[in-house]
Design a protein around this motif. Structure first.
Motif, PDB file in Angstrom:
ATOM      1  N   ASP A  20       6.091  14.976 -32.425  1.00  0.00           N
ATOM      2  CA  ASP A  20       7.438  14.507 -32.752  1.00  0.00           C
ATOM      3  C   ASP A  20       8.504  15.466 -32.217  1.00  0.00           C
ATOM      4  OD1 ASP A  20       6.535  12.198 -33.987  1.00  0.00           O
ATOM      5  OD2 ASP A  20       6.406  13.151 -35.958  1.00  0.00           O
ATOM      6  N   ILE A  23       8.746  14.950 -28.411  1.00  0.00           N
ATOM      7  CA  ILE A  23       9.486  13.725 -28.098  1.00  0.00           C
ATOM      8  C   ILE A  23      10.979  13.932 -28.297  1.00  0.00           C
ATOM      9  CG2 ILE A  23       9.903  11.352 -28.865  1.00  0.00           C
ATOM     10  CD1 ILE A  23       6.840  11.189 -29.390  1.00  0.00           C
ATOM     11  N   GLU A  45      14.456   6.339 -23.942  1.00  0.00           N
ATOM     12  CA  GLU A  45      13.547   6.137 -25.072  1.00  0.00           C
ATOM     13  C   GLU A  45      12.191   6.711 -24.719  1.00  0.00           C
ATOM     14  OE1 GLU A  45      13.264   1.986 -25.839  1.00  0.00           O
ATOM     15  OE2 GLU A  45      15.384   1.766 -26.307  1.00  0.00           O
ATOM     16  N   VAL A  46      11.390   6.981 -25.746  1.00  0.00           N
ATOM     17  CA  VAL A  46      10.015   7.408 -25.494  1.00  0.00           C
ATOM     18  C   VAL A  46       9.211   6.186 -25.058  1.00  0.00           C
ATOM     19  CG1 VAL A  46       9.226   7.134 -27.874  1.00  0.00           C
ATOM     20  CG2 VAL A  46       8.065   8.731 -26.392  1.00  0.00           C
ATOM     21  N   ALA A  48       5.585   3.974 -24.238  1.00  0.00           N
ATOM     22  CA  ALA A  48       4.391   3.608 -25.008  1.00  0.00           C
ATOM     23  C   ALA A  48       3.209   3.502 -24.061  1.00  0.00           C
ATOM     24  CB  ALA A  48       4.611   2.295 -25.733  1.00  0.00           C
ATOM     25  N   ASP A  59       2.994   6.405 -28.876  1.00  0.00           N
ATOM     26  CA  ASP A  59       3.976   7.159 -28.101  1.00  0.00           C
ATOM     27  C   ASP A  59       3.316   7.868 -26.926  1.00  0.00           C
ATOM     28  OD1 ASP A  59       6.014   6.408 -29.796  1.00  0.00           O
ATOM     29  OD2 ASP A  59       5.920   8.228 -31.014  1.00  0.00           O
ATOM     30  N   SER A  60       3.967   7.825 -25.776  1.00  0.00           N
ATOM     31  CA  SER A  60       3.455   8.475 -24.571  1.00  0.00           C
ATOM     32  C   SER A  60       3.762   9.957 -24.614  1.00  0.00           C
ATOM     33  CB  SER A  60       4.106   7.878 -23.323  1.00  0.00           C
ATOM     34  OG  SER A  60       3.440   6.760 -22.894  1.00  0.00           O
ATOM     35  N   ALA A  61       2.934  10.708 -25.307  1.00  0.00           N
ATOM     36  CA  ALA A  61       3.112  12.154 -25.383  1.00  0.00           C
ATOM     37  C   ALA A  61       1.755  12.794 -25.603  1.00  0.00           C
ATOM     38  CB  ALA A  61       4.066  12.515 -26.516  1.00  0.00           C
ATOM     39  N   VAL A  70       5.687  14.242 -21.893  1.00  0.00           N
ATOM     40  CA  VAL A  70       6.249  13.096 -22.613  1.00  0.00           C
ATOM     41  C   VAL A  70       6.664  12.051 -21.593  1.00  0.00           C
ATOM     42  CG1 VAL A  70       8.044  12.310 -24.216  1.00  0.00           C
ATOM     43  CG2 VAL A  70       7.073  14.617 -24.449  1.00  0.00           C
TER      44      VAL A  70
END
Length: 123
Positions: A20, A23, A45-46, A48, A59-61, A70
């Motif tokens: 988190d 991101i 935006e983050v 997916a 989330d793509s991280a 990220v």
């Protein structure tokens, strides 16, 4: 024609322990660089990524060795482009100029409707 161009960006965040936090830092840093270039009209935006096992998006991280990668999604409206390819080149040039050394990839281009104000001006 008017288009909405969506791009994926790979953003590195160093010295983080939590997804988190990574991101938040990535979105904040990207937004700051775009705002400094007076490009506050670009949505950040983050991204997916689909789970390889179940297909559900997450989330793509990813964090390894206190460094996060990220995946961000950047969306920009491009007006009066000659074609979808022309809209892609415009968006990539504009955003790429503000986010130097950040890998970008166009993922989608949507044709959008002209606003009533624009339609009246073009008629």
């Amino acid at each position: 024609m008017n288009y909405l161009v969506a791009m994926e960006a790979a953003w590195l965040v160093r010295d983080v322990d939590d997804i988190d936090d990574a991101i938040g830092v990535a979105v904040s840093e990207a937004g700051k660089r775009l705002n400094e270039a007076e490009m506050d009209y670009v949505e950040v935006e983050v991204g997916a990524t689909g789970c390889p096992a179940c297909g559900e998006p997450f989330d793509s991280a990813f964090i390894a060795a206190d460094t996060a990668l990220v995946g961000l999604v950047l969306e920009m409206d491009v007006f009066n482009a000659e074609s979808p390819e022309h809209a892609q080149r415009i968006a990539k040039s504009e955003i790429g100029g503000a986010l130097r050394d950040v890998p970008l990839k166009v993922v989608e281009v949507f044709e959008t409707e002209a606003d009533e104000d624009e339609a009246g001006a073009e008629a």
